[in-house]
Scaffold this motif. Structure first.
Motif, PDB file in Angstrom:
ATOM      1  N   GLY A  92      60.436  50.405  27.811  1.00 19.34           N
ATOM      2  CA  GLY A  92      59.969  49.189  27.148  1.00 19.34           C
ATOM      3  C   GLY A  92      59.314  48.219  28.087  1.00 19.34           C
ATOM      4  O   GLY A  92      59.325  47.018  27.839  1.00 19.34           O
ATOM      5  N   ALA A  93      58.680  48.691  29.176  1.00 15.93           N
ATOM      6  CA  ALA A  93      58.039  47.815  30.144  1.00 15.93           C
ATOM      7  C   ALA A  93      56.795  47.193  29.531  1.00 15.93           C
ATOM      8  O   ALA A  93      56.002  47.880  28.890  1.00 15.93           O
ATOM      9  N   LEU A  94      56.628  45.886  29.742  1.00 17.63           N
ATOM     10  CA  LEU A  94      55.474  45.139  29.269  1.00 17.63           C
ATOM     11  C   LEU A  94      54.963  44.275  30.406  1.00 17.63           C
ATOM     12  O   LEU A  94      55.695  43.990  31.366  1.00 17.63           O
ATOM     13  N   PRO A  95      53.697  43.860  30.354  1.00 16.67           N
ATOM     14  CA  PRO A  95      53.198  42.992  31.421  1.00 16.67           C
ATOM     15  C   PRO A  95      53.988  41.695  31.471  1.00 16.67           C
ATOM     16  O   PRO A  95      54.219  41.051  30.460  1.00 16.67           O
ATOM     17  N   SER A  96      54.390  41.349  32.677  1.00 13.54           N
ATOM     18  CA  SER A  96      55.205  40.138  32.816  1.00 13.54           C
ATOM     19  C   SER A  96      54.791  39.281  34.004  1.00 13.54           C
ATOM     20  O   SER A  96      55.228  38.141  34.108  1.00 13.54           O
ATOM     21  N   LYS A  97      53.936  39.815  34.894  1.00 16.43           N
ATOM     22  CA  LYS A  97      53.527  39.020  36.046  1.00 16.43           C
ATOM     23  C   LYS A  97      52.158  39.472  36.530  1.00 16.43           C
ATOM     24  O   LYS A  97      51.690  40.571  36.215  1.00 16.43           O
ATOM     25  N   MET A  98      51.528  38.623  37.267  1.00 17.23           N
ATOM     26  CA  MET A  98      50.220  38.926  37.826  1.00 17.23           C
ATOM     27  C   MET A  98      50.381  39.846  39.033  1.00 17.23           C
ATOM     28  O   MET A  98      51.205  39.594  39.928  1.00 17.23           O
ATOM     29  N   ILE A  99      49.616  40.933  39.044  1.00 19.46           N
ATOM     30  CA  ILE A  99      49.633  41.855  40.184  1.00 19.46           C
ATOM     31  C   ILE A  99      48.617  41.420  41.224  1.00 19.46           C
ATOM     32  O   ILE A  99      48.922  41.291  42.410  1.00 19.46           O
ATOM     33  N   LYS A 100      47.375  41.212  40.765  1.00 10.78           N
ATOM     34  CA  LYS A 100      46.319  40.856  41.705  1.00 10.78           C
ATOM     35  C   LYS A 100      45.238  40.089  40.970  1.00 10.78           C
ATOM     36  O   LYS A 100      44.958  40.364  39.806  1.00 10.78           O
ATOM     37  N   ASN A 101      44.625  39.147  41.692  1.00  7.62           N
ATOM     38  CA  ASN A 101      43.589  38.316  41.102  1.00  7.62           C
ATOM     39  C   ASN A 101      42.345  38.338  41.977  1.00  7.62           C
ATOM     40  O   ASN A 101      42.438  38.259  43.202  1.00  7.62           O
ATOM     41  N   PHE A 102      41.191  38.462  41.315  1.00  7.24           N
ATOM     42  CA  PHE A 102      39.903  38.433  42.016  1.00  7.24           C
ATOM     43  C   PHE A 102      39.117  37.247  41.455  1.00  7.24           C
ATOM     44  O   PHE A 102      38.396  37.375  40.463  1.00  7.24           O
ATOM     45  N   PRO A 103      39.244  36.070  42.062  1.00  7.23           N
ATOM     46  CA  PRO A 103      38.608  34.878  41.498  1.00  7.23           C
ATOM     47  C   PRO A 103      37.090  34.907  41.668  1.00  7.23           C
ATOM     48  O   PRO A 103      36.569  35.329  42.708  1.00  7.23           O
ATOM     49  N   ALA A 104      36.405  34.498  40.614  1.00  6.29           N
ATOM     50  CA  ALA A 104      34.937  34.315  40.621  1.00  6.29           C
ATOM     51  C   ALA A 104      34.194  35.535  41.129  1.00  6.29           C
ATOM     52  O   ALA A 104      33.166  35.409  41.793  1.00  6.29           O
ATOM     53  N   ILE A 105      34.683  36.719  40.805  1.00  7.11           N
ATOM     54  CA  ILE A 105      33.959  37.921  41.236  1.00  7.11           C
ATOM     55  C   ILE A 105      32.684  38.118  40.411  1.00  7.11           C
ATOM     56  O   ILE A 105      31.750  38.795  40.836  1.00  7.11           O
ATOM     57  N   HIS A 106      32.664  37.528  39.206  1.00 14.14           N
ATOM     58  CA  HIS A 106      31.436  37.477  38.384  1.00 14.14           C
ATOM     59  C   HIS A 106      31.023  36.015  38.269  1.00 14.14           C
ATOM     60  O   HIS A 106      31.425  35.332  37.325  1.00 14.14           O
ATOM     61  N   PRO A 107      30.246  35.491  39.220  1.00 18.01           N
ATOM     62  CA  PRO A 107      29.872  34.072  39.179  1.00 18.01           C
ATOM     63  C   PRO A 107      29.221  33.706  37.846  1.00 18.01           C
ATOM     64  O   PRO A 107      28.332  34.398  37.372  1.00 18.01           O
ATOM     65  N   GLY A 108      29.709  32.628  37.250  1.00 15.97           N
ATOM     66  CA  GLY A 108      29.164  32.175  35.970  1.00 15.97           C
ATOM     67  C   GLY A 108      30.136  32.402  34.837  1.00 15.97           C
ATOM     68  O   GLY A 108      30.381  31.510  34.037  1.00 15.97           O
ATOM     69  N   ALA A 109      30.713  33.593  34.744  1.00 13.47           N
ATOM     70  CA  ALA A 109      31.730  33.939  33.746  1.00 13.47           C
ATOM     71  C   ALA A 109      31.797  35.457  33.662  1.00 13.47           C
ATOM     72  O   ALA A 109      30.802  36.151  33.872  1.00 13.47           O
ATOM     73  N   CYS A 110      32.984  35.952  33.331  1.00 15.79           N
ATOM     74  CA  CYS A 110      33.166  37.381  33.055  1.00 15.79           C
ATOM     75  C   CYS A 110      33.408  37.499  31.554  1.00 15.79           C
ATOM     76  O   CYS A 110      34.454  37.104  31.037  1.00 15.79           O
ATOM     77  N   TYR A 111      32.411  38.058  30.831  1.00 14.99           N
ATOM     78  CA  TYR A 111      32.420  38.013  29.374  1.00 14.99           C
ATOM     79  C   TYR A 111      33.228  39.130  28.716  1.00 14.99           C
ATOM     80  O   TYR A 111      33.772  38.937  27.627  1.00 14.99           O
ATOM     81  N   ALA A 112      33.303  40.291  29.337  1.00  8.52           N
ATOM     82  CA  ALA A 112      33.914  41.429  28.648  1.00  8.52           C
ATOM     83  C   ALA A 112      34.520  42.413  29.633  1.00  8.52           C
ATOM     84  O   ALA A 112      34.097  42.511  30.797  1.00  8.52           O
ATOM     85  N   LEU A 113      35.534  43.155  29.136  1.00 13.20           N
ATOM     86  CA  LEU A 113      36.200  44.216  29.886  1.00 13.20           C
ATOM     87  C   LEU A 113      36.279  45.454  29.003  1.00 13.20           C
ATOM     88  O   LEU A 113      36.354  45.354  27.780  1.00 13.20           O
ATOM     89  N   ALA A 114      36.260  46.643  29.644  1.00 18.75           N
ATOM     90  CA  ALA A 114      36.377  47.891  28.882  1.00 18.75           C
ATOM     91  C   ALA A 114      37.071  48.933  29.735  1.00 18.75           C
ATOM     92  O   ALA A 114      36.793  49.056  30.939  1.00 18.75           O
ATOM     93  N   MET A 115      37.998  49.686  29.125  1.00 20.70           N
ATOM     94  CA  MET A 115      38.702  50.787  29.781  1.00 20.70           C
ATOM     95  C   MET A 115      38.106  52.113  29.305  1.00 20.70           C
ATOM     96  O   MET A 115      37.705  52.243  28.135  1.00 20.70           O
ATOM     97  N   ASP A 116      38.076  53.099  30.201  1.00 26.04           N
ATOM     98  CA  ASP A 116      37.698  54.432  29.732  1.00 26.04           C
ATOM     99  C   ASP A 116      38.895  55.073  29.024  1.00 26.04           C
ATOM    100  O   ASP A 116      39.992  54.495  28.975  1.00 26.04           O
ATOM    101  N   THR A 117      38.706  56.248  28.442  1.00 24.48           N
ATOM    102  CA  THR A 117      39.752  56.853  27.618  1.00 24.48           C
ATOM    103  C   THR A 117      40.966  57.283  28.431  1.00 24.48           C
ATOM    104  O   THR A 117      42.063  57.412  27.873  1.00 24.48           O
TER     105      THR A 117
END
Length: 615
Positions: free
Chosen positions: A270-295
């Protein structure tokens, strides 16, 4: 019929003309009688003139005789006889004059009558001429009516024959239809029987699969627990063992289990996300609009205003490559189901295509929209089918191998598009707050179904569950709607104190692989995690005006809130920039973990369960 009525009218007119001609014949007879009488009077007058002439001659002779007798010596007797004879002749002459006068009066009267008769005859002749003309016209009409009657009779005979033929055909079709109905009933009964057997078989198969899945999860949990216990004992007994050795030993096993598509929330107890692992600030200057995972859940794609699509190694939380070539900002990204290509919807009215193996931009692009492309999605069952939505108010279907548009739907303004895995229907959320369903398998160009989700307020995003059957939407009003696409009803309406997306028009939530949890980012930079399995109904919602009725449920359980760790004081933003950390998009790995979010400052953050450590 009109022809028979006309014939009756002509017959009546002919009778009237005949009766009038009879009166004319009486006048003609009177005229002829007057003429005969006039002739007789003229003959009588001639006779009287002749007699008067003879009497005048005789009288003159007598007068001469008397005169001669007077000159001579005549006897008184002879003289008296001559005088009496003269008196008689004078009386006869007077009578002749009277008769002649009467004859003249009769002749005058006859002439007057003749003039009257002639005038009447002229009038009657004129009337006869008119009657003759009318008769001729009526005869012409009779001939025309007879021709029309003949033609109508022929048409009636033809129509009668056609009706008889059609009646025979209808009777034949009725006999055939009766046979087809019998066959149809038999086929329906057979089909229902087959469906019943199929449903029974599917239920048995589903039960077997469920049992196998439970056994596999249980066995995986036991294997993982045994491995962790063994590695923990080895780490505790190893002298001078390096910290984190146990974690490095378990990670390959967990990775293998994830690649077998075993949900981490089941494997990890029953593990669920509970904490931040890693953060990459402003890696997309302006805004990061969308994310997608492969299958597989091994690769993540992110895009934003910097015109770059980045590919990530999900397990290592690191950038694999940067895909360049977009002319303007990229609004959405999607992997093909085979993972060979990644597509980016850009502001330059096109969709760019990259090869994930080489990172090169394909020679072809999907062009045809008249305005910026706001959403792109690929078919879960066919890597050659792509759907896009644009600000030009159209949805387009594409054949990826040729880069050609195969279908266009005219819609109201929409930002995102999804394709349901179980039915292949296209789903879009619109500015009027409605969720619309489009069927690309038919020739229909209008929406086959629609649901009013956000009470007339804009729908920002549409996300489909991996297995289908469920769609989640996020929109104005700071609410997330969970829709059962099979029953066309809203299962849950998710809200929470502090959850706000009013200023985030690209806000995109995510579903867990098992569709049991929903996670979404808020304008305050936090993630809100709802458990759909423990949702309760507080009050039924209003029935929305849609093609199918449904009910709305509102969850009352409080979501779990995940907040990023506070940065050092030197890195903290000014108060007026606090809202720039608003979370825009979320993506949940098909393997179960991790969850990834992006924010308005262009940052990308990885989230994991409590036992995870920051790499």
């Amino acid at each position: 019929m009109p022809g028979s009525q006309a014939c009756i009218s002509v017959r009546d007119q002919l009778k009237k003309a005949r009766s009038e001609s009879l009166s004319f014949s009486q006048i003609v007879s009177d005229y002829l009688h007057c003429v005969q009488k006039l002739r007789e009077v003229q003959v009588r007058n001639a006779q009287l003139d002749k007699e008067a002439g003879e009497l005048r001659v005789e009288n003159d002779s007598l007068l001469r005789t008397v005169e001669e007798a007077q000159r001579t010596t005549a006897s008184p007797a002879e003289l008296e006889e001559a005088r009496s004879r003269a008196a008689e002749l004078q009386a006869e002459l007077l009578t002749v004059y009277k008769e002649k006068s009467a004859a003249a009066e009769g002749r005058a009267q006859a002439l007057q009558q003749l003039e009257i008769v002639r005038e009447l005859n002229s009038q009657q002749a004129s009337g006869l001429e008119k009657a003759s003309q009318e008769r001729q016209k009526l005869l012409e009409e009779v001939r025309t009516l007879r021709s029309d009657t003949s033609r109508l009779s022929a048409a009636r005979d033809l129509a009668t024959k056609e009706l008889e033929t059609r009646a025979a055909e209808i009777q034949s079709l009725q006999v055939r239809n009766s046979g087809l109905e019998t066959e149809n009933r038999d086929l329906v009964e057979r089909l229902l029987s087959m469906k019943d057997k199929e449903i029974e078989l599917m239920n048995q198969t589903a039960k077997m699969c469920e049992d196998m899945e439970k056994n596999a999860k249980r066995q995986a949990s036991e294997i993982l627990a045994t491995a962790r216990a063994g590695l923990a004992q080895e780490a505790a007994g190893a002298a001078g063992g390096a910290p984190g050795a146990s974690r490095r030993g378990v990670s390959p096993l967990e990775t293998a289990l994830k690649q077998l598509n075993i949900a981490a929330d089941a494997v990890g107890g029953g593990a669920l996300p509970s904490k931040m692992i890693k953060n990459f600030p402003a890696i997309h200057p302006g805004a990061c609009y969308a994310l997608a995972m492969d299958t597989t859940g091994n690769t993540l794609a992110s895009c934003g205003a910097d015109r770059v699509v980045r590919l990530w190694d999900v397990a290592r939380c690191s950038v694999l490559s940067e895909l360049r070539g977009a002319h303007e900002g990229v609004n959405d990204v999607a992997f093909t189901v085979d993972g060979k290509f990644i597509l980016g919807a850009e502001d330059h009215n096109a969709v760019r295509i990259w090869d994930t193996r080489t990172g090169r931009l394909a020679n072809k692009a999907l062009t045809g929209h008249a305005s910026k492309v706001t959403g792109v999605v690929t078919s879960p069952s066919d890597s050659d089918v792509v759907a896009t939505v644009s600000s030009d108010r159209t949805i387009k279907l594409w054949k990826l191998s040729t880069g050609t548009c195969t279908r266009t739907f005219r819609v109201s303004t929409a930002r995102r598009v999804a394709i349901l895995p179980d039915s292949g229907l296209i789903v879009t959320g619109h500015i009027d707050g409605k969720l619309r369903f489009w069927d690309s398998r038919t020739t229909r160009t209008d929406a086959i179904k629609e649901i009013d989700l956000h009470a007339g307020r804009e729908v920002y995003s549409v996300v489909s569950a991996l297995a289908g059957g469920t769609v989640i939407t996020c929109g104005r009003g700071s609410a997330i709607c969970v829709v059962d696409t099979r029953e066309l009803r809203v299962r849950s309406r998710l809200t929470a104190t502090g959850f706000q997306v009013e200023k985030t028009p690209w806000a995109t939530p995510a579903l867990s692989p098992s569709a049991s949890h929903v996670i979404a980012g808020s304008e305050d930079g936090a993630l809100y995690l709802w458990d759909l399995g423990t949702s309760t109904v507080s009050s039924p919602g209003k029935t929305a005006p849609s093609s199918s009725s449904f009910s709305t449920m509102t969850t009352t359980n409080a979501p779990k809130v995940l907040r990023p760790a506070k940065p050092p004081a030197s890195q903290r933003r000014a108060p007026q920039q606090q809202d720039a950390a608003a979370v825009i998009a979320c993506a949940w790995s098909p393997a179960g973990m991790p969850v990834v979010s992006s924010d308005r400052m262009g940052g990308v953050t990885f989230w994991g369960p409590e036992e995870e450590t920051e790499s």
